[in-house]
Design a protein around this motif. Structure first.
Motif, PDB file in Angstrom:
ATOM      1  N   ARG A 156       0.850  -1.183   0.000  1.00  9.91           N
ATOM      2  CA  ARG A 156       0.000   0.000   0.000  1.00  9.91           C
ATOM      3  C   ARG A 156       0.890   1.239   0.000  1.00  9.91           C
ATOM      4  O   ARG A 156       1.850   1.322   0.755  1.00  9.91           O
ATOM      5  CB  ARG A 156      -0.922  -0.007   1.225  1.00  9.91           C
ATOM      6  N   GLU A 157       0.540   2.208  -0.847  1.00 11.26           N
ATOM      7  CA  GLU A 157       1.364   3.409  -0.953  1.00 11.26           C
ATOM      8  C   GLU A 157       0.531   4.669  -0.745  1.00 11.26           C
ATOM      9  O   GLU A 157      -0.635   4.740  -1.136  1.00 11.26           O
ATOM     10  CB  GLU A 157       2.044   3.487  -2.333  1.00 11.26           C
ATOM     11  N   LEU A 158       1.166   5.661  -0.130  1.00  4.67           N
ATOM     12  CA  LEU A 158       0.539   6.958   0.068  1.00  4.67           C
ATOM     13  C   LEU A 158       0.520   7.717  -1.253  1.00  4.67           C
ATOM     14  O   LEU A 158       1.533   7.806  -1.944  1.00  4.67           O
ATOM     15  CB  LEU A 158       1.302   7.760   1.110  1.00  4.67           C
ATOM     16  N   LEU A 159      -0.645   8.274  -1.579  1.00  7.59           N
ATOM     17  CA  LEU A 159      -0.765   9.097  -2.779  1.00  7.59           C
ATOM     18  C   LEU A 159      -0.802  10.583  -2.437  1.00  7.59           C
ATOM     19  O   LEU A 159      -0.124  11.391  -3.062  1.00  7.59           O
ATOM     20  CB  LEU A 159      -2.042   8.734  -3.538  1.00  7.59           C
ATOM     21  N   ALA A 160      -1.639  10.924  -1.484  1.00  4.53           N
ATOM     22  CA  ALA A 160      -1.818  12.333  -1.152  1.00  4.53           C
ATOM     23  C   ALA A 160      -2.392  12.436   0.252  1.00  4.53           C
ATOM     24  O   ALA A 160      -3.106  11.539   0.699  1.00  4.53           O
ATOM     25  CB  ALA A 160      -2.760  13.012  -2.149  1.00  4.53           C
ATOM     26  N   ALA A 161      -2.065  13.537   0.914  1.00  4.41           N
ATOM     27  CA  ALA A 161      -2.588  13.791   2.249  1.00  4.41           C
ATOM     28  C   ALA A 161      -2.936  15.261   2.368  1.00  4.41           C
ATOM     29  O   ALA A 161      -2.357  16.111   1.674  1.00  4.41           O
ATOM     30  CB  ALA A 161      -1.573  13.391   3.318  1.00  4.41           C
ATOM     31  N   ILE A 162      -3.881  15.548   3.263  1.00  4.74           N
ATOM     32  CA  ILE A 162      -4.304  16.932   3.467  1.00  4.74           C
ATOM     33  C   ILE A 162      -4.596  17.133   4.944  1.00  4.74           C
ATOM     34  O   ILE A 162      -5.274  16.320   5.576  1.00  4.74           O
ATOM     35  CB  ILE A 162      -5.532  17.264   2.587  1.00  4.74           C
ATOM     36  N   SER A 163      -4.057  18.216   5.494  1.00 10.17           N
ATOM     37  CA  SER A 163      -4.286  18.506   6.902  1.00 10.17           C
ATOM     38  C   SER A 163      -5.632  19.210   7.086  1.00 10.17           C
ATOM     39  O   SER A 163      -6.284  19.599   6.108  1.00 10.17           O
ATOM     40  CB  SER A 163      -3.165  19.400   7.437  1.00 10.17           C
ATOM     41  N   SER A 164      -6.027  19.375   8.324  1.00 11.86           N
ATOM     42  CA  SER A 164      -7.272  20.087   8.592  1.00 11.86           C
ATOM     43  C   SER A 164      -7.185  21.550   8.166  1.00 11.86           C
ATOM     44  O   SER A 164      -8.209  22.201   7.960  1.00 11.86           O
ATOM     45  CB  SER A 164      -7.638  19.977  10.070  1.00 11.86           C
ATOM     46  N   GLU A 165      -5.969  22.068   8.011  1.00 11.96           N
ATOM     47  CA  GLU A 165      -5.763  23.430   7.513  1.00 11.96           C
ATOM     48  C   GLU A 165      -5.547  23.461   6.006  1.00 11.96           C
ATOM     49  O   GLU A 165      -5.131  24.475   5.451  1.00 11.96           O
ATOM     50  CB  GLU A 165      -4.563  24.075   8.225  1.00 11.96           C
ATOM     51  N   HIS A 166      -5.780  22.317   5.351  1.00 11.06           N
ATOM     52  CA  HIS A 166      -5.714  22.203   3.897  1.00 11.06           C
ATOM     53  C   HIS A 166      -4.306  22.271   3.340  1.00 11.06           C
ATOM     54  O   HIS A 166      -4.124  22.595   2.162  1.00 11.06           O
ATOM     55  CB  HIS A 166      -6.625  23.245   3.223  1.00 11.06           C
ATOM     56  N   VAL A 167      -3.306  21.977   4.155  1.00 15.95           N
ATOM     57  CA  VAL A 167      -1.948  21.816   3.639  1.00 15.95           C
ATOM     58  C   VAL A 167      -1.870  20.436   2.990  1.00 15.95           C
ATOM     59  O   VAL A 167      -2.328  19.447   3.582  1.00 15.95           O
ATOM     60  CB  VAL A 167      -0.907  21.943   4.759  1.00 15.95           C
ATOM     61  N   THR A 168      -1.307  20.367   1.803  1.00 15.64           N
ATOM     62  CA  THR A 168      -1.330  19.113   1.043  1.00 15.64           C
ATOM     63  C   THR A 168       0.071  18.561   0.799  1.00 15.64           C
ATOM     64  O   THR A 168       1.062  19.296   0.804  1.00 15.64           O
ATOM     65  CB  THR A 168      -2.034  19.297  -0.312  1.00 15.64           C
ATOM     66  N   HIS A 169       0.093  17.262   0.572  1.00 13.30           N
ATOM     67  CA  HIS A 169       1.331  16.553   0.223  1.00 13.30           C
ATOM     68  C   HIS A 169       0.978  15.525  -0.839  1.00 13.30           C
ATOM     69  O   HIS A 169      -0.065  14.870  -0.744  1.00 13.30           O
ATOM     70  CB  HIS A 169       1.925  15.870   1.444  1.00 13.30           C
TER      71      HIS A 169
END
Length: 125
Positions: free
Chosen positions: A45-58
């Motif tokens: 399983r691989e991470l594609l994208a993440a987003i914080s509660s403040e909408h900072v993305t990776h």
């Protein structure tokens, strides 16, 4: 407890688009970061994208520029817009939520995480 339900997967042709949704329910007040992962047969399983509660993305390099993660905090929903899909994007896509609840508080960096049941995305060539 938090429950996550993904939707929006399906069969699409190469170059097409899909939009995945993940709705969180239950005790969602302490949810911090939410993310999308995928797992192809025989692969980890691989991470594609993440987003914080403040909408900072990776984003992972493999999807940067093609996928966009967004979040509606009022609806406890996270989205993944996927464009220019390739056959190698075929996988089961999972939503994850990081829940920072510890007893009666939200404690950054603590808590647990929850996963949805996954939604299949198949890209045909």
């Amino acid at each position: 407890q938090v429950q996550l339900v993904e939707s929006g997967g399906g069969l699409v042709q190469v170059g097409g688009s899909l939009r995945l949704s993940c709705v969180a329910s239950g005790d969602t007040i302490c949810i911090s970061t939410m993310g999308w992962y995928r797992q192809a047969p025989g692969k980890q399983r691989e991470l594609l994208a993440a987003i914080s509660s403040e909408h900072v993305t990776h984003y992972a390099d493999s999807v940067k520029g093609r996928f966009t993660i967004s979040r509606d905090n009022a609806r406890d929903t996270v989205y993944l817009q996927m464009n220019s899909l390739k056959p190698e994007d075929t996988a089961v896509y999972y939503c994850r939520a990081d829940d920072t609840r510890v007893q009666h508080m939200c404690v950054p960096g603590a808590g647990t995480n929850y996963w949805g049941q996954g939604t299949q995305v198949t890209v045909s060539s």
